[in-house]
Design a protein around this motif. Structure first.
Motif, PDB file in Angstrom:
ATOM      1  N   LEU A 106       0.829  -1.209   0.000  1.00 49.40           N
ATOM      2  CA  LEU A 106       0.000   0.000   0.000  1.00 49.40           C
ATOM      3  C   LEU A 106       0.866   1.262   0.000  1.00 49.40           C
ATOM      4  O   LEU A 106       0.621   2.202  -0.765  1.00 49.40           O
ATOM      5  CB  LEU A 106      -0.919   0.008   1.222  1.00 49.40           C
ATOM      6  CG  LEU A 106      -2.068  -0.998   1.247  1.00 49.40           C
ATOM      7  CD1 LEU A 106      -2.817  -0.892   2.567  1.00 49.40           C
ATOM      8  CD2 LEU A 106      -3.026  -0.771   0.089  1.00 49.40           C
ATOM      9  N   PHE A 107       1.879   1.289   0.877  1.00 48.70           N
ATOM     10  CA  PHE A 107       2.743   2.471   0.981  1.00 48.70           C
ATOM     11  C   PHE A 107       3.470   2.730  -0.340  1.00 48.70           C
ATOM     12  O   PHE A 107       3.498   3.860  -0.843  1.00 48.70           O
ATOM     13  CB  PHE A 107       3.777   2.289   2.098  1.00 48.70           C
ATOM     14  CG  PHE A 107       3.194   2.161   3.480  1.00 48.70           C
ATOM     15  CD1 PHE A 107       1.869   2.493   3.738  1.00 48.70           C
ATOM     16  CD2 PHE A 107       3.966   1.701   4.535  1.00 48.70           C
ATOM     17  CE1 PHE A 107       1.328   2.376   5.016  1.00 48.70           C
ATOM     18  CE2 PHE A 107       3.445   1.584   5.811  1.00 48.70           C
ATOM     19  CZ  PHE A 107       2.121   1.914   6.047  1.00 48.70           C
ATOM     20  N   LYS A 108       4.048   1.670  -0.895  1.00 46.91           N
ATOM     21  CA  LYS A 108       4.788   1.827  -2.153  1.00 46.91           C
ATOM     22  C   LYS A 108       3.845   2.157  -3.308  1.00 46.91           C
ATOM     23  O   LYS A 108       4.221   2.888  -4.232  1.00 46.91           O
ATOM     24  CB  LYS A 108       5.575   0.548  -2.454  1.00 46.91           C
ATOM     25  CG  LYS A 108       6.732   0.305  -1.490  1.00 46.91           C
ATOM     26  CD  LYS A 108       7.404  -1.032  -1.753  1.00 46.91           C
ATOM     27  CE  LYS A 108       8.505  -1.315  -0.745  1.00 46.91           C
ATOM     28  NZ  LYS A 108       9.114  -2.661  -0.938  1.00 46.91           N
ATOM     29  N   GLY A 109       2.621   1.621  -3.246  1.00 50.46           N
ATOM     30  CA  GLY A 109       1.648   1.915  -4.294  1.00 50.46           C
ATOM     31  C   GLY A 109       1.265   3.383  -4.321  1.00 50.46           C
ATOM     32  O   GLY A 109       1.210   4.009  -5.393  1.00 50.46           O
ATOM     33  N   LEU A 110       1.015   3.957  -3.148  1.00 55.12           N
ATOM     34  CA  LEU A 110       0.688   5.382  -3.081  1.00 55.12           C
ATOM     35  C   LEU A 110       1.887   6.224  -3.504  1.00 55.12           C
ATOM     36  O   LEU A 110       1.741   7.213  -4.242  1.00 55.12           O
ATOM     37  CB  LEU A 110       0.251   5.756  -1.661  1.00 55.12           C
ATOM     38  CG  LEU A 110      -0.051   7.234  -1.419  1.00 55.12           C
ATOM     39  CD1 LEU A 110      -1.116   7.751  -2.382  1.00 55.12           C
ATOM     40  CD2 LEU A 110      -0.483   7.467   0.028  1.00 55.12           C
ATOM     41  N   HIS A 111       3.063   5.843  -3.057  1.00 59.56           N
ATOM     42  CA  HIS A 111       4.293   6.555  -3.428  1.00 59.56           C
ATOM     43  C   HIS A 111       4.470   6.548  -4.946  1.00 59.56           C
ATOM     44  O   HIS A 111       4.751   7.592  -5.560  1.00 59.56           O
ATOM     45  CB  HIS A 111       5.482   5.893  -2.731  1.00 59.56           C
ATOM     46  CG  HIS A 111       6.819   6.428  -3.131  1.00 59.56           C
ATOM     47  ND1 HIS A 111       7.610   5.817  -4.082  1.00 59.56           N
ATOM     48  CD2 HIS A 111       7.509   7.528  -2.715  1.00 59.56           C
ATOM     49  CE1 HIS A 111       8.724   6.501  -4.230  1.00 59.56           C
ATOM     50  NE2 HIS A 111       8.699   7.547  -3.417  1.00 59.56           N
ATOM     51  N   ASN A 113       2.130   6.024  -7.288  1.00 62.51           N
ATOM     52  CA  ASN A 113       1.068   6.787  -7.938  1.00 62.51           C
ATOM     53  C   ASN A 113       1.317   8.291  -7.835  1.00 62.51           C
ATOM     54  O   ASN A 113       1.024   9.045  -8.765  1.00 62.51           O
ATOM     55  CB  ASN A 113      -0.288   6.438  -7.329  1.00 62.51           C
ATOM     56  CG  ASN A 113      -0.764   5.055  -7.737  1.00 62.51           C
ATOM     57  OD1 ASN A 113      -0.251   4.465  -8.680  1.00 62.51           O
ATOM     58  ND2 ASN A 113      -1.737   4.530  -7.020  1.00 62.51           N
ATOM     59  N   ALA A 114       1.856   8.715  -6.691  1.00 59.46           N
ATOM     60  CA  ALA A 114       2.161  10.136  -6.519  1.00 59.46           C
ATOM     61  C   ALA A 114       3.277  10.573  -7.471  1.00 59.46           C
ATOM     62  O   ALA A 114       3.206  11.645  -8.083  1.00 59.46           O
ATOM     63  CB  ALA A 114       2.559  10.413  -5.073  1.00 59.46           C
ATOM     64  N   LEU A 115       4.305   9.738  -7.613  1.00 58.38           N
ATOM     65  CA  LEU A 115       5.391  10.057  -8.546  1.00 58.38           C
ATOM     66  C   LEU A 115       4.875  10.099  -9.983  1.00 58.38           C
ATOM     67  O   LEU A 115       5.231  10.993 -10.762  1.00 58.38           O
ATOM     68  CB  LEU A 115       6.511   9.020  -8.431  1.00 58.38           C
ATOM     69  CG  LEU A 115       7.354   9.049  -7.157  1.00 58.38           C
ATOM     70  CD1 LEU A 115       8.354   7.901  -7.157  1.00 58.38           C
ATOM     71  CD2 LEU A 115       8.087  10.382  -7.012  1.00 58.38           C
ATOM     72  N   ASP A 116       4.030   9.127 -10.325  1.00 49.05           N
ATOM     73  CA  ASP A 116       3.454   9.106 -11.672  1.00 49.05           C
ATOM     74  C   ASP A 116       2.592  10.339 -11.918  1.00 49.05           C
ATOM     75  O   ASP A 116       2.570  10.890 -13.019  1.00 49.05           O
ATOM     76  CB  ASP A 116       2.617   7.838 -11.874  1.00 49.05           C
ATOM     77  CG  ASP A 116       3.473   6.582 -11.944  1.00 49.05           C
ATOM     78  OD1 ASP A 116       4.664   6.702 -12.282  1.00 49.05           O
ATOM     79  OD2 ASP A 116       2.949   5.496 -11.653  1.00 49.05           O
ATOM     80  N   PHE A 117       1.889  10.754 -10.880  1.00 47.47           N
ATOM     81  CA  PHE A 117       1.034  11.937 -11.000  1.00 47.47           C
ATOM     82  C   PHE A 117       1.874  13.189 -11.233  1.00 47.47           C
ATOM     83  O   PHE A 117       1.494  14.077 -12.006  1.00 47.47           O
ATOM     84  CB  PHE A 117       0.186  12.093  -9.737  1.00 47.47           C
ATOM     85  CG  PHE A 117      -0.830  13.201  -9.815  1.00 47.47           C
ATOM     86  CD1 PHE A 117      -2.007  13.032 -10.523  1.00 47.47           C
ATOM     87  CD2 PHE A 117      -0.603  14.406  -9.178  1.00 47.47           C
ATOM     88  CE1 PHE A 117      -2.950  14.046 -10.595  1.00 47.47           C
ATOM     89  CE2 PHE A 117      -1.538  15.426  -9.241  1.00 47.47           C
ATOM     90  CZ  PHE A 117      -2.713  15.246  -9.951  1.00 47.47           C
ATOM     91  N   LEU A 118       3.035  13.262 -10.573  1.00 47.09           N
ATOM     92  CA  LEU A 118       3.929  14.404 -10.786  1.00 47.09           C
ATOM     93  C   LEU A 118       4.435  14.446 -12.225  1.00 47.09           C
ATOM     94  O   LEU A 118       4.567  15.520 -12.820  1.00 47.09           O
ATOM     95  CB  LEU A 118       5.125  14.329  -9.831  1.00 47.09           C
ATOM     96  CG  LEU A 118       4.863  14.606  -8.348  1.00 47.09           C
ATOM     97  CD1 LEU A 118       6.154  14.446  -7.555  1.00 47.09           C
ATOM     98  CD2 LEU A 118       4.284  15.995  -8.130  1.00 47.09           C
TER      99      LEU A 118
END
Length: 349
Positions: A106-111, A113-118
């Motif tokens: 979960l932690f790595k998934g959010l991390h 997704n946030a990088l991809d969003f940037l």
């Protein structure tokens, strides 16, 4: 390192320890001569040191809105990387059972997704991500080996969940197994935490199954409509079970497929204000949040009510702390759900 050392420095006071800790960090690092940039970054990490873990465990980490809100606080790769490291240090320090393979995912998934969003603000758009995954599928050698009719069935799966959450190999594995299913098939994995995977065409009494497993701590559940009236269930628990329990769990799964199986659960105590329904959550799915007292059989009760109302849950995420639970459900948008919000609440309470 200093943010990790001092992130809980504000504890032991009556007020919220996050802003107090950030002030203490700022005061201390100014004294030792840290640069203004490092002081600002460190104090932000201390102030929001629980944000990644809380968001990952309690929210839909594939929601563009959730990821956008999270990324707004940490708008650089450096900040996101440091927050992930701090989260790892914090959760592993709390106890060995807090940081495990499931929470790490979960932690790595959010991390990620946030990088991809940037990198690409459109990345988390449901349609965009689905199309991107389909292109990867089409270019996969394994996918090309599948019969053309199965390829078409995979691409035409209505749910976005597999294309958003699962890797190419997993999508192919699920579809290949589903093609051969006449009634049902299930698998149990128990390496670091218990996972139940079910592919079925026959009716399953999920309320019965979940009520029988209510003493286990369920963390996440995906339900995906595949093709040919078949569904895929993936149920993750946040603990490993003893080997001798696996046979019993298998027996319970088989009982859940029996036509005369009856669910007997005590109705949990839920107040209307514990339920928040959001029908603008996404293109395909609505969201329901249930924040209430932690009670055995809570999810089984929700599943029973939704089954009676012909409402399709596609994902459930459960986060329990002390005696409270924050449950997040993604539900297919249709007239049975979004047009009957008050009636649904009445049935749940």
């Amino acid at each position: 390192k200093l943010a990790t050392l001092l992130h809980d420095a504000g504890k032991g006071r009556l007020s919220d320890h996050h802003p107090i800790g950030a002030k203490l960090f700022k005061a201390y690092t100014q004294k030792i001569g840290l640069s203004p940039e490092d002081i600002e970054l460190g104090s932000k990490l201390v102030l929001y040191h629980n944000r990644l873990s809380q968001t990952a465990q309690k929210e839909d980490i594939y929601s563009p809105l959730i990821v956008a809100q999270f990324t707004a606080l940490f708008p650089s790769k450096l900040e996101l990387d440091m927050l992930l490291l701090l989260t790892y240090a914090d959760t592993t320090g709390v106890g060995s059972n807090i940081y495990n393979e499931f929470t790490a995912r979960l932690f790595k998934g959010l991390h990620k997704n946030a990088l991809d969003f940037l990198d690409n603000r459109e990345f988390l758009n449901e349609t965009h991500k689905r199309l991107e995954r389909i292109e990867k599928l089409k270019s996969s050698a394994r996918f090309k080996e599948l019969p053309k009719i199965l390829q078409t069935k995979i691409i035409n799966i209505e749910s976005n969940i597999p294309f958003i959450r699962y890797k190419t190999a997993k999508i192919i594995e699920i579809a290949t197994e589903a093609k051969e299913i006449k009634n049902y098939k299930y698998k149990l994995a128990n390496k670091n935490f218990l996972t139940i995977e079910i592919i079925k065409k026959s009716r399953i009494n999920m309320g019965y199954l979940l009520s029988k497993l209510r003493n286990l701590n369920l963390a996440n559940m995906d339900i995906i409509k595949l093709f040919d009236d078949k569904k895929y269930f993936k149920i993750d628990f946040n603990q490993k079970v003893e080997k001798d329990l696996l046979q019993e769990i298998g027996a319970v799964i088989e009982e859940a497929f029996l036509p005369d199986t009856v669910t007997q659960t005590q109705k949990p105590q839920i107040a209307k204000e514990d339920i928040i329904i959001n029908c603008t959550h996404g293109i395909q799915y609505a969201q329901m949040k249930l924040t209430t007292k932690d009670q055995k059989g809570l999810l089984a009760h929700v599943m029973n009510v939704f089954e009676k109302l012909d409402i399709d849950i596609v994902s459930a995420k459960l986060f329990t702390r002390k005696d409270r639970t924050d449950d997040l459900f993604l539900v297919e948008k249709n007239g049975n759900f979004c047009d009957n919000e008050e009636f649904i609440k009445e049935q749940l309470v």
